[in-house]
Design a protein around this motif. Structure first.
Motif, PDB file in Angstrom:
ATOM      1  N   THR A 298       0.823  -1.228   0.000  1.00  0.00           N
ATOM      2  CA  THR A 298       0.000   0.000   0.000  1.00  0.00           C
ATOM      3  C   THR A 298       0.843   1.259   0.000  1.00  0.00           C
ATOM      4  O   THR A 298       0.336   2.351  -0.295  1.00  0.00           O
ATOM      5  CB  THR A 298      -0.939   0.011   1.224  1.00  0.00           C
ATOM      6  N   LEU A 299       2.118   1.132   0.334  1.00  0.00           N
ATOM      7  CA  LEU A 299       2.998   2.300   0.338  1.00  0.00           C
ATOM      8  C   LEU A 299       3.129   2.846  -1.085  1.00  0.00           C
ATOM      9  O   LEU A 299       3.556   2.147  -1.992  1.00  0.00           O
ATOM     10  CB  LEU A 299       4.376   1.921   0.900  1.00  0.00           C
ATOM     11  N   GLY A 300       2.717   4.116  -1.287  1.00  0.00           N
ATOM     12  CA  GLY A 300       2.827   4.734  -2.604  1.00  0.00           C
ATOM     13  C   GLY A 300       1.833   4.188  -3.612  1.00  0.00           C
ATOM     14  O   GLY A 300       2.037   4.327  -4.830  1.00  0.00           O
ATOM     15  N   ILE A 301       0.744   3.606  -3.131  1.00  0.00           N
ATOM     16  CA  ILE A 301      -0.207   2.985  -4.068  1.00  0.00           C
ATOM     17  C   ILE A 301      -0.958   4.043  -4.887  1.00  0.00           C
ATOM     18  O   ILE A 301      -1.407   3.778  -6.007  1.00  0.00           O
ATOM     19  CB  ILE A 301      -1.198   2.068  -3.310  1.00  0.00           C
TER      20      ILE A 301
ATOM     21  N   GLU B  21      -6.032  -6.377  -9.577  1.00  0.00           N
ATOM     22  CA  GLU B  21      -5.548  -7.609  -8.937  1.00  0.00           C
ATOM     23  C   GLU B  21      -4.774  -7.281  -7.664  1.00  0.00           C
ATOM     24  O   GLU B  21      -4.909  -7.966  -6.643  1.00  0.00           O
ATOM     25  CB  GLU B  21      -4.654  -8.388  -9.910  1.00  0.00           C
ATOM     26  N   LEU B  22      -3.967  -6.216  -7.694  1.00  0.00           N
ATOM     27  CA  LEU B  22      -3.233  -5.815  -6.504  1.00  0.00           C
ATOM     28  C   LEU B  22      -4.188  -5.429  -5.385  1.00  0.00           C
ATOM     29  O   LEU B  22      -4.010  -5.822  -4.225  1.00  0.00           O
ATOM     30  CB  LEU B  22      -2.293  -4.654  -6.828  1.00  0.00           C
ATOM     31  N   LEU B  23      -5.241  -4.650  -5.737  1.00  0.00           N
ATOM     32  CA  LEU B  23      -6.231  -4.267  -4.720  1.00  0.00           C
ATOM     33  C   LEU B  23      -6.918  -5.504  -4.143  1.00  0.00           C
ATOM     34  O   LEU B  23      -7.197  -5.581  -2.937  1.00  0.00           O
ATOM     35  CB  LEU B  23      -7.262  -3.321  -5.327  1.00  0.00           C
TER      36      LEU B  23
ATOM     37  N   THR C 256      -6.987  -6.710  -0.262  1.00  0.00           N
ATOM     38  CA  THR C 256      -8.241  -7.016   0.441  1.00  0.00           C
ATOM     39  C   THR C 256      -8.177  -8.404   1.070  1.00  0.00           C
ATOM     40  O   THR C 256      -8.591  -8.606   2.218  1.00  0.00           O
ATOM     41  CB  THR C 256      -9.431  -6.923  -0.524  1.00  0.00           C
ATOM     42  N   SER C 257      -7.661  -9.371   0.324  1.00  0.00           N
ATOM     43  CA  SER C 257      -7.540 -10.732   0.846  1.00  0.00           C
ATOM     44  C   SER C 257      -6.623 -10.779   2.065  1.00  0.00           C
ATOM     45  O   SER C 257      -6.883 -11.498   3.039  1.00  0.00           O
ATOM     46  CB  SER C 257      -7.001 -11.665  -0.237  1.00  0.00           C
ATOM     47  N   LEU C 258      -5.546 -10.004   2.004  1.00  0.00           N
ATOM     48  CA  LEU C 258      -4.635  -9.957   3.150  1.00  0.00           C
ATOM     49  C   LEU C 258      -5.351  -9.425   4.395  1.00  0.00           C
ATOM     50  O   LEU C 258      -5.135  -9.908   5.510  1.00  0.00           O
ATOM     51  CB  LEU C 258      -3.425  -9.074   2.836  1.00  0.00           C
ATOM     52  N   GLY C 259      -6.198  -8.456   4.211  1.00  0.00           N
ATOM     53  CA  GLY C 259      -6.930  -7.872   5.332  1.00  0.00           C
ATOM     54  C   GLY C 259      -7.881  -8.848   5.985  1.00  0.00           C
ATOM     55  O   GLY C 259      -8.206  -8.706   7.169  1.00  0.00           O
ATOM     56  N   HIS C 260      -8.326  -9.860   5.217  1.00  0.00           N
ATOM     57  CA  HIS C 260      -9.282 -10.825   5.755  1.00  0.00           C
ATOM     58  C   HIS C 260      -8.607 -12.065   6.365  1.00  0.00           C
ATOM     59  O   HIS C 260      -9.301 -12.950   6.893  1.00  0.00           O
ATOM     60  CB  HIS C 260     -10.253 -11.279   4.658  1.00  0.00           C
TER      61      HIS C 260
ATOM     62  N   LYS D  98      -3.455 -17.690   2.627  1.00  0.00           N
ATOM     63  CA  LYS D  98      -2.155 -17.000   2.521  1.00  0.00           C
ATOM     64  C   LYS D  98      -1.325 -17.569   1.379  1.00  0.00           C
ATOM     65  O   LYS D  98      -0.574 -16.841   0.717  1.00  0.00           O
ATOM     66  CB  LYS D  98      -1.389 -17.071   3.846  1.00  0.00           C
ATOM     67  N   GLU D  99      -1.440 -18.884   1.140  1.00  0.00           N
ATOM     68  CA  GLU D  99      -0.698 -19.476   0.034  1.00  0.00           C
ATOM     69  C   GLU D  99      -1.288 -19.062  -1.310  1.00  0.00           C
ATOM     70  O   GLU D  99      -0.554 -18.862  -2.286  1.00  0.00           O
ATOM     71  CB  GLU D  99      -0.687 -20.998   0.170  1.00  0.00           C
ATOM     72  N   VAL D 100      -2.609 -18.903  -1.352  1.00  0.00           N
ATOM     73  CA  VAL D 100      -3.252 -18.401  -2.567  1.00  0.00           C
ATOM     74  C   VAL D 100      -2.760 -16.988  -2.854  1.00  0.00           C
ATOM     75  O   VAL D 100      -2.430 -16.632  -4.008  1.00  0.00           O
ATOM     76  CB  VAL D 100      -4.783 -18.431  -2.424  1.00  0.00           C
ATOM     77  N   VAL D 101      -2.688 -16.165  -1.816  1.00  0.00           N
ATOM     78  CA  VAL D 101      -2.217 -14.791  -1.969  1.00  0.00           C
ATOM     79  C   VAL D 101      -0.782 -14.772  -2.491  1.00  0.00           C
ATOM     80  O   VAL D 101      -0.435 -13.983  -3.389  1.00  0.00           O
ATOM     81  CB  VAL D 101      -2.325 -14.040  -0.627  1.00  0.00           C
TER      82      VAL D 101
END
Length: 995
Positions: free
Chosen positions: A187-190, A206-208, A212-216, A235-238
C-alpha cells in the motif's frame, strides 16, 4: 536373541560423518573394519543438518539424509556392503533438539511465519506467555552481532521478496514476514501506482484484490481450527497470486522493488529505517542482540546454544514426526541399533525409551502400526496387540529389550542407570573413567595435591570450583531459564497461606543454590512416586544449600525441597498437584545443562591437578581407581548390564585414550614432574607478558600447557611440518581451554591481550630452533612418559576388549592417536595408512608366525602397529568366543609377589571355555628412565598370577604369541609366573587349552 529382530553388536567402531567423510568413504573401509574385527559401525547423526556441520547434531530435518554426506543411493550401497559381511549399524539420533539457524528447518520457519496458530507452535518448547510482557505471543531471536538499533541503521537487516513471499535477511538468516503484514509493502505509494496504471487496469485491480484478501486473513494468534485452516489456505493463494502479478507486470515489479528500497532505508538517515522497524515490531519474532538470550530467551535450548531449539519429544505427534525415517531404517534392517543423544534433556527419558523400544519392536516384528500413530478402531486393536506382545517380551527378560538401544547418560560417583530405562546401557563414559583411573597411582594423591598447590601458589578445591562455576553458568548463560523457573515457583507459592510471603528473589536464589549443589546431572521424577535415590539427591542438595546460605530462611529451602519431592499440602487439588509435578519436570531439564556447562565445560578447564582425570563423567578430585574398585565395577556390570557399551575415546572426550595414557604416567613420577615444572617455569619466565598487572599465561594455564604437551608430543620429532602443525593444534586447544575456564577470558567476552600473550608464549617455547633449551629439556623428559604411555594404552585397550560389555573404538584409535577435545578429534583419519598397516601385519604373521611378528611390532612400537596388532588379534579371539565375553563369568585373580600392585588380572569363563587376561600398570617404576620393556623373569622376579583350582593339568596359549604355558603348583596353589606370561609381549590374553 529374541527372534530375528534383535542384533547385539560384538564390537562397535565410531565413524564421524560430515562433508569430508561420506557414505562412499564409509563403504570403502567396511572390508578393513571387518578384517579388524568390528561387527557394527557406530554412525554419527547423518540426517539433514545445518550446511557445513562437522558433527551432524544440528539437524534441520530428521526425515531426510544429509545431502552433504551422500545420496540415498550411496547410503544404500554402504548398507549393502555392511550386510554382505553380516555387519550392523548403530545410528546416533538426536531427539532433544533441532537446529533453528538458517532456512533449512521447515517447522521453525512455519512457526516464525504463523506464530501460535502454526501447527508446529507446540513442536518446539516455546513459552508464548513469558515473564517479559513485550514478548507475549512472540519469540526472541537473538542473532544480531550488535544492538538492534545499531544493526538496523547500519542497513544489515534487509527486506526481500522472492516467489511471492516477503522475508527479512540478516547474513545467513532468512526470517519470514507475516503475510497479513504484506499490505504495508503493497500500500505504500499505491496512489502513485494508481495514477500511473489507472484504476481500471487489470494488474492494479488484482493488486487491490490481493490487499483485500490480506486484510481478511485470520491473525497469527488464531486458535479456532477452521480459521487456522482458512488462514493457511488463503495465505498461500495470496502468495501465488502476488508472485504471478510480480512476474507478469513490469509496473508492479518496479512498484514492489521501489517499496523494498524505501523499507530498507538509507544509511546515515536513521528515520529512513522507521518503516522496517515498524514492520518488524508486528512480526511473531523479536530480533535482538545475541547477548539478550542470557536473560530473556523464551524457548528452551540445547544447553546455552541459541541455534539449537529444544523440541517437545513428550508430545506423541512430535515423536512420530521426527522418527519416521528412523523407523523406516529400523524396519528395513539398515539400522540395527540406536544411540540416543542427550537423554537427560528429555522431559521424561523413561517414557521416551519405552516408546522408542515399542516402536522399533512393532517395525521389526511387522506389526501394522505402532502406538504413537493416530488410529481407527481396527488400528487400535493392532496397537493393543503391539503393546501386549511388547510387554510380554519385556516381562520375560527385562535386561534385554527387543532392540539394541543405548542412551547417552553421564553417571557420577555411586550413580547407576535407572532400572526403568529400557536400554542396554549408557554409551560407556563411566568405563572410560574406570579403566583410565586404574593407571593413576592413587597413593600419590597428597603428593600431587601439594605439588599442584605450590606451583599455583594457591589452592583450588574442586568441589568449590564446581559450585562457583555452576552458579556462574546460571548467571551468564542460563539466567533466563532460572528466572522463568523462579517465576513459576513464585506462582505456586501463592497457592498456600504459609508460603505466599516468600519473595520472588528469595525463591530464585534458593533455586540457584540448590542447583549449584546438585550432586548428579538430574533426577527422574515423572509421577507422584519419588524414588529413594532421587529423594537422597534432593535432600543432599537442599541441605548443603541451607548450610551455605544462613541468611536465607530455612523455610524457603524447605518449600523448594517439598516441591521437588512432591510433598503436597493436603489442601491442593488435582490441578494444583499437576502444576507441582510440572515444575519438577521443568527443574529436572535445567539441572543437567547447568552441570554439563559448569563442570565439563568450565571446572574441568580450571582444576588441572592431573588433567587425564578431567573426563566426561569423571571425578577429578578422586585420584584414580583402585584395583579392587575396578574389579568391583566390572563384577557389577556383568550382573546388571552385561551388554553395556565400553568406551575409552569418544567424540565427547576431552582427550583421547592415548593422551590420557601418557599423562597418567605423571602420577607415578611426582618428583621428576615437580623438578621439570620448576626448570621449565624458570626457563620460560622471560616469555611471559604482563597483562592487567599479572603475567600471562597464569601459572594454572602454564601447568595445563605442560601436561597437554606431555600427552600430545608427536612421535615424529620436531623441526618438520608435523611439528609446526602440532604447534598450531596446541595454540587452538589452549585458546579453547582458556575461554572455557572463564577466568581470564571467555567466549562471551574474549580478553584479546591475555589470549595473544598466551599464544605468543606457546610460539616461543615451541620454537624449534637449536638454541631453545626448554624444547631440548622437555623433549628429553617426555621420552619416559611417551614410552610408558604406550604400555598403559595397550593395557587399557585389552581391558576394554575383555571386560564385561561391548567394546567401542573411536575412529582412528587403532593406531596411536593423540587428539584433544573437539574439533581436534574430528580431524580426517588416514584409513589408507591403517589398511596398509593391517595388510602388512597379516602378511608378516603368515610369513614369520605370531611370536616373531609380536616381537617385531613391539620393537617398532612407536609407529602404532603394535596397538593395531593387539586389537585385531584380541577381537578375532572375541569373535570366535562370543558367548565367553557376552555371558561369561568375571573372576578377579590374586597376584602375589614383589610387584603385585603392578598387575591387573582376571579370568573370563563360560561352559568350560576360559580366557585369562593379564596387563601391567605403573611401568615407569618397572622400566626406569631407560625405557626398557616390561618383560621377562629378571624384571618380574617372583610375581605370579594365582589361578583357580580347576586350572590343574591344563595349558594356556597366549593368543598374541602362540606361546604355551603350564600352571605351576606351589604352596599357595596353582599359578603362572609374570615373567613367563609377559616374556615377549607386554600384555597377555591366554586361551585355556586341553591337557
Amino acid at each position: 536373541m529374541k527372534g530375528t529382530g534383535l542384533r547385539i553388536p560384538l564390537v562397535t567402531y565410531r565413524l564421524q560423518f560430515n562433508a569430508a567423510f561420506h557414505f562412499n568413504d564409509a563403504r570403502e573401509i567396511v572390508p578393513y573394519l571387518h578384517e579388524l574385527g568390528i561387527s557394527d559401525i557406530y554412525a554419527s547423526p547423518y540426517f539433514k543438518a545445518y550446511p557445513g556441520s562437522p558433527h551432524g547434531y544440528d539437524i534441520h530435518d530428521h526425515n531426510c539424509l544429509n545431502p552433504e554426506i551422500g545420496s540415498p543411493e550411496e547410503y544404500g550401497e554402504m548398507v549393502d556392503e555392511l550386510k554382505r559381511r553380516d555387519m550392523g549399524q548403530i545410528l546416533d539420533i538426536v531427539p532433544n533438539h533441532m537446529c533453528i539457524e538458517g532456512q533449512g528447518n521447515a517447522y521453525w520457519m512455519d512457526v516464525l511465519e504463523n506464530g501460535p496458530s502454526s501447527p508446529f507452535a507446540d513442536f518446539f518448547d516455546i513459552d508464548w506467555h513469558p515473564v517479559k510482557q513485550e514478548l507475549e505471543n512472540k519469540i526472541l531471536i537473538p542473532i544480531l552481532g550488535d544492538q538492534y538499533g545499531t544493526v538496523l541503521e547500519n542497513g544489515e537487516l534487509c527486506l526481500c521478496f522472492d516467489e511471492g513471499s516477503f522475508f527479512v535477511s540478516y547474513y545467513d538468516h532468512r526470517l519470514p514476514v507475516i503475510p497479513k503484514t504484506y499490505s504495508h509493502m503493497l500500500t505504500l505509494g499505491i496512489d502513485a501506482l494508481e495514477e500511473e496504471l489507472g484504476t481500471a487496469a487489470p494488474q492494479f485491480q488484482e493488486l487491490l484484490s490481493i490487499i483485500t484478501s490480506l486484510g481478511h486473513l485470520p491473525p497469527v494468534n488464531e486458535q479456532v481450527p477452521e480459521r487456522i485452516v482458512e488462514r493457511y489456505r488463503e495465505k498461500e493463494v495470496v502468495k501465488r497470486r502476488l508472485w504471478s502479478l510480480y512476474q507478469n507486470s513490469d509496473a508492479i515489479r518496479e512498484f514492489v522493488q521501489r517499496n523494498l528500497t524505501l523499507f530498507n532505508g538509507t544509511r546515515g538517515n536513521p528515520r529512513s529505517y522507521d518503516l522496517l522497524d515498524a514492520l518488524l515490531r508486528e512480526q511473531v519474532y523479536r530480533i535482538s542482540h545475541w547477548r539478550v538470550a542470557t536473560e530473556e530467551i523464551n524457548y528452551r535450548r540445547f544447553f546455552d546454544i541459541n541455534s539449537l531449539g529444544a523440541i517437545r519429544m513428550e508430545d506423541p505427534r512430535v515423536f512420530a514426526e521426527t522418527h519416521r525415517l528412523i523407523f523406516e531404517l529400523v524396519a528395513s534392517g539398515n539400522v540395527s541399533g540406536l544411540r540416543v543423544d542427550h537423554a537427560d534433556g528429555l522431559r521424561d527419558p523413561e517414557e521416551y525409551f519405552r516408546r522408542l523400544q515399542s516402536a522399533c519392536f512393532a517395525r521389526l516384528y511387522r506389526f501394522p502400526r505402532e502406538e504413537t500413530e493416530s488410529a481407527g478402531e481396527g488400528d487400535r486393536d493392532a496397537e493393543a496387540d503391539v503393546h501386549e506382545a511388547y510387554e510380554r517380551v519385556m516381562a520375560q527378560d527385562p535386561l534385554h529389550p527387543p532392540f539394541y538401544i543405548v542412551g547417552e547418560k553421564i553417571l557420577l560417583k555411586g550413580e547407576s542407570l535407572p532400572d526403568s530405562w529400557q536400554v542396554f546401557s549408557t554409551t560407556g563414559y563411566e568405563f572410560a573413567n574406570q579403566v583410565n583411573g586404574l593407571f593413576v597411582e592413587t597413593s600419590n594423591a597428597k603428593v600431587f595435591e601439594t605439588l599442584y598447590t605450590r606451583f599455583l601458589q594457591h589452592r583450588i578445591d574442586f568441589r568449590d570450583a564446581v559450585y562457583e562455576k555452576k552458579k556462574l553458568v546460571m548467571q551468564v548463560s542460563m539466567s533466563s531459564e532460572i528466572n522463568t523457573l523462579g517465576h513459576y515457583l513464585n506462582r505456586l507459592s501463592e497457592q498456600n497461606r504459609h508460603t505466599r510471603d516468600f519473595t520472588l528473589n528469595s525463591l530464585i536464589k534458593a533455586i540457584v543454590e540448590v542447583i549449584a549443589f546438585f550432586p548428579v546431572y538430574r533426577t527422574y521424577i515423572n509421577d507422584l512416586d519419588v524414588m529413594e535415590r532421587d529423594r537422597q539427591y534432593i535432600e543432599s542438595a537442599v541441605g548443603r544449600a541451607k548450610r551455605k546460605n544462613p541468611a536465607i530462611s530455612d523455610s524457603v529451602f524447605d518449600f523448594v525441597r517439598d516441591m521437588l519431592l512432591l510433598r503436597f499440602p493436603e489442601t491442593l487439588d488435582a490441578e494444583q498437584r499437576q502444576a507441582w509435578l510440572d515444575f519438577v519436570l521443568r527443574f529436572q531439564q535445567i539441572t543437567g545443562p547447568v552441570m554439563a556447562k559448569g563442570v565439563e565445560d568450565t571446572a574441568f578447564y580450571l582444576y588441572n591437578r592431573l588433567v587425564s582425570l578431567n573426563e566426561v563423567g569423571g571425578s577429578p578430585e578422586r585420584f584414580g581407581t583402585t584395583l579392587e574398585a575396578f574389579h568391583g565395577l566390572n563384577l557389577k556390570r556383568s550382573k546388571q548390564r552385561p551388554l553395556s557399551m565400553l568406551a575409552t575415546s569418544t567424540h565427547d572426550t576431552k582427550r583421547s585414550e592415548d593422551v590420557r595414557a601418557r599423562i597418567n604416567v605423571l602420577s607415578e613420577i611426582p618428583d621428576l614432574w615437580r623438578e621439570g615444572l620448576t626448570r621449565w617455569s624458570r626457563q620460560n619466565r622471560r616469555h611471559k607478558i604482563i597483562v592487567d598487572g599479572k603475567p600471562a599465561p597464569s601459572r594454572n594455564e602454564e601447568y595445563l600447557l605442560y601436561q597437554t604437551l606431555v600427552g600430545t608430543w608427536p612421535l615424529c620429532g620436531n623441526g618438520d611440518d608435523d611439528f609446526r602443525s602440532f604447534r598450531l593444534r596446541i595454540r587452538e586447544y589452549m585458546l579453547k581451554a582458556m575461554r572455557e575456564a572463564k577466568v581470564h577470558t571467555s567466549w562471551i567476552s574474549p580478553n584479546l591481550p591475555h589470549e595473544d600473550a598466551v599464544l605468543r608464549f606457546i610460539d616461543l617455547i615451541l620454537d624449534d630452533s637449536s638454541h631453545n633449551a626448554f624444547l631440548r629439556d622437555f623433549s628429553s623428559f617426555q621420552t619416559l612418559t611417551a614410552a610408558c604411555g604406550i604400555f598403559n594404552s595397550l593395557s587399557q585397550t585389552l581391558l576394554k576388549i575383555c571386560s564385561p560389555g561391548i567394546p567401542d573404538f573411536y575412529q582412528g584409535s587403532e593406531l596411536w592417536d593423540f587428539s584433544l577435545v573437539d574439533p581436534d578429534n574430528r580431524r580426517p583419519v588416514d584409513f589408507s595408512l591403517r589398511r596398509a598397516a593391517l595388510d602388512d601385519l597379516l602378511r608378516r604373521e603368515a610369513e614369520h608366525g605370531p611370536l616373531e611378528t609380536a616381537r617385531h611390532l613391539l620393537a617398532c612400537r612407536r609407529d602404532g602397529r603394535v596397538k593395531l596388532h593387539l586389537i585385531r588379534t584380541a577381537l578375532a579371539f572375541r569373535r570366535d568366543n562370543r558367548a565367553l565375553f557376552e555371558s561369561g563369568r568375571y573372576q578377579p585373580l590374586t597376584v602375589e609377589g614383589c610387584l603385585q600392585e603392578h598387575v591387573c588380572a582376571f579370568l573370563r569363563s563360560f561352559n568350560g571355555v576360559s580366557a585369562l587376561v593379564v596387563v601391567p600398570r605403573f611401568c615407569s617404576r618397572l622400566t626406569g628412565a631407560g625405557g626398557a620393556l616390561p618383560l621377562g623373569m629378571e624384571l618380574w622376579r617372583d610375581t605370579r598370577v594365582m589361578l583357580p583350582r580347576e586350572s590343574a593339568l591344563l595349558r594356556y596359549r597366549n593368543i598374541f604369541t602362540s606361546e604355551f604355558l603350564t600352571p605351576a603348583q606351589g604352596e599357595q596353589g596353582l599359578s603362572l609366573a609374570l615373567g613367563e606370561l609377559l616374556a615377549a609381549y607386554p600384555v597377555a590374553l591366554l586361551d585355556r587349552g586341553g591337557a
